[in-house]
Design an enzyme around this catalytic site. Structure first.
Site, PDB file in Angstrom:
ATOM      1  N   GLU A 182     -39.764 -52.660 -78.470  1.00  0.00           N
ATOM      2  CA  GLU A 182     -38.656 -52.730 -77.087  1.00  0.00           C
ATOM      3  C   GLU A 182     -37.338 -51.660 -77.662  1.00  0.00           C
ATOM      4  O   GLU A 182     -37.402 -51.456 -78.789  1.00  0.00           O
ATOM      5  CB  GLU A 182     -38.113 -54.103 -76.711  1.00  0.00           C
ATOM      6  CG  GLU A 182     -37.446 -54.910 -77.812  1.00  0.00           C
ATOM      7  CD  GLU A 182     -36.886 -56.118 -77.552  1.00  0.00           C
ATOM      8  OE1 GLU A 182     -36.686 -56.468 -76.069  1.00  0.00           O
ATOM      9  OE2 GLU A 182     -36.692 -56.838 -78.232  1.00  0.00           O
ATOM     10  N   LEU A 207     -37.844 -59.357 -76.194  1.00  0.00           N
ATOM     11  CA  LEU A 207     -36.951 -60.359 -75.425  1.00  0.00           C
ATOM     12  C   LEU A 207     -37.555 -60.368 -73.857  1.00  0.00           C
ATOM     13  O   LEU A 207     -38.271 -59.392 -73.458  1.00  0.00           O
ATOM     14  CB  LEU A 207     -35.472 -59.992 -75.235  1.00  0.00           C
ATOM     15  CG  LEU A 207     -34.647 -60.837 -74.393  1.00  0.00           C
ATOM     16  CD1 LEU A 207     -34.342 -62.045 -75.244  1.00  0.00           C
ATOM     17  CD2 LEU A 207     -33.559 -59.950 -73.959  1.00  0.00           C
TER      18      LEU A 207
HETATM   19  N1  PMP Z   1     -34.420 -56.146 -74.959  1.00  0.00           N
HETATM   20  C1  PMP Z   1     -33.303 -56.321 -75.553  1.00  0.00           C
HETATM   21  C2  PMP Z   1     -33.133 -56.301 -77.122  1.00  0.00           C
HETATM   22  C3  PMP Z   1     -32.144 -56.769 -74.910  1.00  0.00           C
HETATM   23  O1  PMP Z   1     -30.806 -56.759 -75.624  1.00  0.00           O
HETATM   24  C4  PMP Z   1     -32.383 -56.547 -73.566  1.00  0.00           C
HETATM   25  C5  PMP Z   1     -30.715 -56.583 -72.769  1.00  0.00           C
HETATM   26  N2  PMP Z   1     -30.079 -57.912 -72.791  1.00  0.00           N
HETATM   27  C6  PMP Z   1     -33.506 -56.353 -72.780  1.00  0.00           C
HETATM   28  C7  PMP Z   1     -34.575 -56.438 -73.453  1.00  0.00           C
HETATM   29  C8  PMP Z   1     -33.440 -56.381 -71.253  1.00  0.00           C
HETATM   30  O2  PMP Z   1     -33.148 -57.744 -70.701  1.00  0.00           O
HETATM   31  P1  PMP Z   1     -32.778 -57.953 -69.291  1.00  0.00           P
HETATM   32  O3  PMP Z   1     -33.630 -57.286 -68.424  1.00  0.00           O
HETATM   33  O4  PMP Z   1     -32.667 -59.306 -69.069  1.00  0.00           O
HETATM   34  O5  PMP Z   1     -31.454 -57.323 -69.410  1.00  0.00           O
END
Ligand code: PMP
Length: 285
Positions: A182, A207
């Site tokens: 990611e 995540l």
């Molecule tokens: N991966 C990481 C490591 C992140 O920090 C984030 C953002 N917080 C995401 C993915 C995306 O998560 P979200 O769509 O819940 O913001």
């Protein structure tokens, strides 16, 4: 306008919003966080953010500082006091302040809760999406539990800085098998040569992005083909389109990976359509 932050029960001027020097967040990164989009003054996908926050707390065995509905009230009040219409609200909970010792502090130590809210420049984000961003790739050197939204983000900080120094806005982590996990603060996606959307399946190496979750609904509503599986750096180089997702950027097209143009080097049609339709599928309350 002056900003206001919530710190352990009080709303304080931003410049005087302090936590204790022995807060375990400061000492050990012993805490978790959430970032929730604010649109038209309202929270986007609050329910899912609260669920994820509760999961992060449980995984680290940090007691909740208050009930989730009460926390929702604090988030909304912080948004209101900062007069944020379009932006983000940030919540952080640590294991609290205690004499420095790695093991957990005495039971009853109060977790520390802070909340801030700020505006995002809507026009600037749209302009960025119209142009697309560059990403770089680098080895994923994080721990094996990045599914927990912990504030321990040193590899992400260094990766993001490396990206900035190379004229890119995001860094994509690559696992030991050459597959993208990611971004430093986003989930990673491509559209394959065959027109199929690819993003890594949920495991402990990424995540569970909430933008990713909602986008799965948008993808199915648009009748697009999706495969939740890891893709390699080579597949990304050869992709027709690429993009990232996060609460603050929603769907952001990627037009360069490691200096190579993606597709024709312009934001892709699929990424642009997904960005356009996203908020019709999010819960805005
Ligand atoms: N991966 C990481 C490591 C992140 O920090 C984030 C953002 N917080 C995401 C993915 C995306 O998560 P979200 O769509 O819940 O913001």
């Amino acid at each position: 306008m002056s900003r206001v932050a919530y710190v352990n029960g009080r709303y304080l001027p931003h410049g005087r919003a302090m936590v204790h020097i022995e807060d375990r967040g400061y000492q050990f990164s012993d805490g978790i966080y959430e970032v929730c989009e604010v649109r038209g003054g309202r929270l986007v996908d609050e329910r899912r953010h609260m669920e994820r926050l509760a999961g992060s707390l449980a995984a680290l065995r940090i007691p909740a500082p208050m009930s989730l509905p009460a926390l929702g009230v604090v988030l909304r009040e912080t948004v209101r006091r900062n007069r944020v219409r379009d932006g983000i609200v940030y919540v952080q909970i640590t294991r609290g302040a205690a004499r420095r010792d790695h093991a957990f502090p005495a039971p009853g130590t109060k977790p520390a809760l802070t909340v801030t809210a700020r505006r995002l420049d809507f026009a600037r984000n749209e302009a960025m999406a119209a142009e697309g961003i560059a990403v770089i790739t680098l080895p994923d050197n994080r721990w094996e539990r990045v599914d927990i939204k912990s504030i321990s983000l040193l590899p992400n900080v260094l990766a993001k800085q490396a990206a900035r120094e190379q004229g890119a806005r995001e860094a994509w982590f690559v696992d030991s098998q050459g597959r993208i996990t990611e971004g430093a603060s986003s989930n990673a996606w491509i559209v394959s040569r065959e027109g199929k959307l690819l993003t890594r399946a949920l495991d402990r190496r990424i995540l569970r992005g909430l933008t990713r979750t909602v986008l799965l609904d948008v993808i199915s509503a648009q009748g697009l083909k999706l495969e939740e599986r890891a893709f390699t750096v080579e597949e990304a180089y050869a992709a027709r389109e690429a993009f990232i997702t996060s609460a603050s950027q929603i769907v952001m097209p990627v037009v360069r990976i490691d200096g190579r143009p993606v597709g024709n080097g312009a934001p892709g049609l699929i990424a642009t359509a997904l960005r356009r339709d996203y908020h019709a599928h999010a819960e805005i309350a």
